[in-house]
Design an enzyme around this catalytic site. Structure first.
Site, mmCIF file in Angstrom:
data_model
loop_
_atom_site.group_PDB
_atom_site.id
_atom_site.type_symbol
_atom_site.label_atom_id
_atom_site.label_comp_id
_atom_site.label_asym_id
_atom_site.label_seq_id
_atom_site.Cartn_x
_atom_site.Cartn_y
_atom_site.Cartn_z
ATOM 1 N N SER A 63 43.084 32.503 40.477
ATOM 2 C CA SER A 63 43.405 32.238 39.060
ATOM 3 C C SER A 63 43.446 30.765 38.690
ATOM 4 C CB SER A 63 44.738 32.881 38.694
ATOM 5 O OG SER A 63 44.566 34.251 38.497
ATOM 6 N N VAL A 258 46.304 33.831 43.438
ATOM 7 C CA VAL A 258 46.768 34.700 44.520
ATOM 8 C C VAL A 258 46.184 34.331 45.897
ATOM 9 C CG1 VAL A 258 47.417 36.706 43.120
ATOM 10 C CG2 VAL A 258 45.067 36.504 43.984
HETATM 11 N N1 GLN Z 1 41.114 37.552 40.877
HETATM 12 C C1 GLN Z 1 42.505 37.844 40.763
HETATM 13 C C2 GLN Z 1 42.738 39.083 39.910
HETATM 14 O O1 GLN Z 1 42.091 39.264 38.939
HETATM 15 C C3 GLN Z 1 43.225 36.659 40.187
HETATM 16 C C4 GLN Z 1 44.696 36.874 40.044
HETATM 17 C C5 GLN Z 1 45.522 35.676 40.376
HETATM 18 O O2 GLN Z 1 45.111 34.772 41.107
HETATM 19 N N2 GLN Z 1 46.743 35.689 39.916
HETATM 20 O O3 GLN Z 1 43.576 39.878 40.201
#
Ligand code: GLN
Length: 304
Positions: A63, A258
């Site tokens: 993200s 994440v």
């Molecule tokens: N690619 C991840 C998702 O869509 C990104 C989420 C995150 O990093 N908080 O769940």
């Protein structure tokens, strides 16, 4: 201030914090990451850089990519982005849909998943290859030609993207997504799968600390007003539904992913990136948050 000594001190001081969080496993390709990794890097607006631990090892930015896609969108479309997404914290998980229907397909902010999808949808309305546009922007900002997406991670997320797919369809139903949903999702998973190191990200974040100006490129990448506004949205929405306690503990605008990374901005002074893969219950790096809390306490760089 001896920032190198501070970073080296923090690397040792966070040791007892390991083992208390959990590496993201809802994207299967991320589940195998070594939970003991720890890196931290600082770039100052006056050209100094410091790093410690695994600061040169690329990780999945996830993200944190939303921050850079927002910059691209704002530099092309200006305030028009705020007709597609709001600028209020959601108070819900990053992948929650609970308010999306009640609010007629307009996500609360560009940093929760539906907000990032709507923002990316706007970027994709430009002619040309959106994936290349994102990769080129990141590799330009980080001054690193090797920056690229990890396609194993991108495909792994794409195969497990039911929630994001549902959000995109819901928004398309409300007229807030115009692109083909599968193409939008593939591009979204690609941007999230960009692999960069703490050193790369701290450099890429520097314009946000310098009023939109990149001291290393000697050019502005966004306007001063846009840098101010993006920092404001990071401060209020960048850490999802623990944004209040993050402001209380760390006191900086920041964006998490994440993959375990957090990019934080000290306006007028520096950008700081930390990476430690274990996450807290809100999906933010557990050890990384503790490290940033130590950093702002020791260096008196909280904005408050
Ligand atoms: N690619 C991840 C998702 O869509 C990104 C989420 C995150 O990093 N908080 O769940």
């Amino acid at each position: 201030m001896d920032y190198q000594a501070v970073l080296d001190y923090i690397r040792e001081a966070v040791e007892p914090k390991f083992g208390k969080g959990k590496v993201a496993d809802y994207i299967p390709a991320l589940a195998g990451v070594d939970a003991r990794k720890f890196g931290m890097a600082v770039h100052t607006v006056d050209g100094k850089s410091y790093k410690t631990g695994d600061a040169d090892e690329p990780f999945s930015i996830q993200s944190i990519s939303k921050l850079f896609v927002l910059q691209l969108v704002m530099s092309h479309f200006g305030d028009m982005v705020w007709t597609r997404v709001g600028k209020e914290p959601s108070g819900d998980r990053f992948n929650s849909m609970i308010k999306l229907e009640m609010e007629h397909g307009v996500p609360r902010n560009p940093f929760i998943n539906p907000g990032a999808l709507a923002t990316l949808d706007l970027l994709m309305s430009l002619k040309g290859d959106t994936k290349a546009r994102i990769r080129n922007y990141l590799s330009f900002l980080a001054m690193n030609d090797t920056v690229d997406a990890d396609m194993v991670v991108a495909n792994s997320e794409l195969e497990h993207a039911s929630l994001n797919r549902a959000m995109a369809h819901l928004m398309r139903g409300y007229g807030n997504v115009h692109m083909d949903v599968e193409e939008l999702l593939a591009t979204y998973c690609y941007q999230c799968a960009m692999a960069m190191s703490c050193a790369d990200l701290a450099l890429a974040g520097l314009p946000l600390a310098a009023g939109g100006y990149s001291p290393v490129h000697e050019t502005s990448v966004i306007s001063k007003s846009q840098a101010k506004r993006i920092n404001a949205v990071m401060l209020t929405c960048g850490m999802y539904d623990s944004v209040g306690s993050f402001a209380y503990r760390v006191g900086l605008p920041a964006k998490s992913g994440v993959g375990g990374g957090i990019l934080a901005v000290v306006p007028g002074k520096m950008s700081v990136c930390v990476w430690a893969p274990e996450l807290d219950a809100f999906g933010n790096s557990y050890v990384g948050t503790a490290a940033l809390e130590m950093f702002t306490s020791l260096t008196h760089t909280s904005i408050f």
